[in-house]
Scaffold this motif. Structure first.
Motif, short mmCIF file in Angstrom:
data_model
loop_
_atom_site.label_atom_id
_atom_site.label_comp_id
_atom_site.label_asym_id
_atom_site.label_seq_id
_atom_site.Cartn_x
_atom_site.Cartn_y
_atom_site.Cartn_z
N THR A 124 0.33 4.30 -0.19
CA THR A 124 -0.09 5.47 0.58
C THR A 124 0.58 5.49 1.95
O THR A 124 0.69 6.54 2.58
N ASN A 139 0.87 -1.18 0.00
CA ASN A 139 0.00 0.00 0.00
C ASN A 139 0.90 1.23 0.00
O ASN A 139 1.45 1.62 1.03
N THR A 144 -4.64 -5.45 -6.73
CA THR A 144 -5.72 -4.91 -5.91
C THR A 144 -5.20 -4.51 -4.54
O THR A 144 -4.30 -5.14 -4.00
N TYR A 175 -0.35 -0.80 -5.38
CA TYR A 175 -1.02 -1.76 -4.50
C TYR A 175 -0.76 -3.18 -5.00
O TYR A 175 -0.25 -3.40 -6.08
N TYR A 198 -10.21 -4.64 -1.46
CA TYR A 198 -10.77 -3.29 -1.49
C TYR A 198 -10.90 -2.81 -2.93
O TYR A 198 -9.96 -2.91 -3.72
N THR A 199 -12.08 -2.31 -3.28
CA THR A 199 -12.27 -1.66 -4.57
C THR A 199 -12.82 -0.26 -4.32
O THR A 199 -13.07 0.13 -3.19
N ASN A 200 -13.04 0.48 -5.40
CA ASN A 200 -13.57 1.83 -5.25
C ASN A 200 -15.01 1.84 -4.75
O ASN A 200 -15.51 2.87 -4.30
N THR A 201 -15.69 0.71 -4.85
CA THR A 201 -17.11 0.66 -4.51
C THR A 201 -17.44 -0.24 -3.33
O THR A 201 -18.50 -0.10 -2.73
N ASN A 202 -16.53 -1.16 -2.97
CA ASN A 202 -16.91 -2.13 -1.95
C ASN A 202 -15.68 -2.83 -1.38
O ASN A 202 -14.58 -2.76 -1.93
#
Length: 337
Positions: free
Chosen positions: A103, A101, A134, A116, A151-155
């Motif tokens: 970040t 990650n 991912t 990622y 982890y995705t942008n939506t869920n």
């Protein structure tokens, strides 16, 4: 002309076969693990998985050096590895698996490739394989699968991926459980929909079964003992004997985080009615309680010799003390250029 065309086509076909055979022979063959294989202490993985012990060595993510991977050798010397932004370390059978990650490490890590993913490192020759790009906040090795929170942008998803493949992510559930505990071929987790019972998932058979009914948080199974924070009972730290479910309270304080290796337990207490606050340690039956720190702590990672943690006020430095014995805290901050 026709004959020349046939010859050209034949040569191309032969070259294609030879290229395919060479690619197959050069591909890394990852040995199969037993179904019971696991890669790190569950408590370490709940706490970021920044430290992992393997064959007398300790691999860790250096918070003060862009979360680079470092290795503490048996003789105490320290080596910096060429991997950054690492966490959720799992090691088994000569292979290290980690989640990346960028970040966590700022712009430096973004310049080092994909931001990622889950990566596999062959510890013998340092060959690296990206299994997925991912973002996976939690991963745990269970047999021949990495079971993970995807982890995705939506869920968030509860998913798995085989250790010897790239791609092929299999989504088990659209509830992203924070999975950390792999024990005896099962992954233990607390349900988040309607109840907080503890279940176990078998990645080989893709089956799930109930283990313990209760309002549980951060379940850790070691052998036939299940550790957990009882949310309904004032966040008390407890353990239950499986399969009968007989429970014992380890600490009556308001526990928000913990880690155990099956011999001792480190736990963080906050907002407790008794006024207790900070990091504590005791035996797994609650005896020999000592206070480690009266400050807010996080990311508790246990190894056989030392237990590492960070202060909330300073998350760029690791601190450590002997896992058992006298409380002697020291800063552990090693950086190599």
């Amino acid at each position: 002309m026709k004959r020349n065309t046939i010859i050209i086509v034949t040569v191309i076909a032969i070259l294609a076969v030879l290229f395919g055979a060479a690619s197959y022979l050069s591909a890394e063959r990852v040995p199969k693990n037993p179904a019971s294989a696991s890669g790190n202490l569950a408590g370490n993985l709940y706490n970021g998985g920044y430290f992992c012990e393997y064959e007398g060595e300790v691999f860790y993510s250096n918070a003060s050096d862009n979360y680079h991977l470092y290795r503490i050798k048996e003789d105490g010397s320290i080596k910096k590895e060429n991997y950054t932004a690492v966490f959720s370390l799992n090691i088994y059978n000569g292979y290290l698996y980690y989640s990346k990650n960028s970040t966590k490490a700022g712009n430096h890590a973004y310049l080092s490739g994909r931001p990622y993913g889950i990566y596999r490192i062959n510890l013998k020759d340092s060959k690296v394989k990206c299994l997925t790009t991912t973002l996976c906040p939690y991963i745990t090795l269970c047999g021949n699968d990495i079971v993970l929170q995807e982890y995705t942008n939506t869920n968030l998803y509860f998913s798995k991926i085989q250790i010897d493949k790239e791609g092929g992510m299999v989504r088990i559930s659209d509830t992203g459980y924070p999975v950390a505990c792999s024990e005896g071929g099962f992954v233990y987790y607390a349900e988040q929909n309607k109840n907080h019972n503890v279940y176990r998932y078998n990645p080989e058979s893709n089956s799930t079964s109930l283990v313990y009914a209760g309002n549980c948080y951060q379940p850790v199974c070691i052998g036939n003992i299940l550790y957990f924070i009882d949310v309904e009972d004032g966040y008390r730290l407890k353990r239950a004997l499986l399969p009968n479910g007989e429970t014992q309270t380890i600490s009556s304080e308001h526990c928000v985080n913990y880690n155990t290796d099956g011999d001792v337990i480190y736990f963080e207490v906050e907002n407790s009615p008794s006024g207790a606050f900070g990091l504590y340690r005791c035996n797994i039956d609650g005896s020999d309680l000592v206070q480690i720190s009266d400050q807010a702590c996080k990311n508790i990672n246990i190894t056989s010799s030392y237990t590492y943690f960070q202060y909330f006020a300073n998350d760029f430095v690791w601190y450590r003390l002997p896992t058992q014995g006298e409380v002697q805290i020291e800063a552990f901050d090693v950086v190599y250029d």
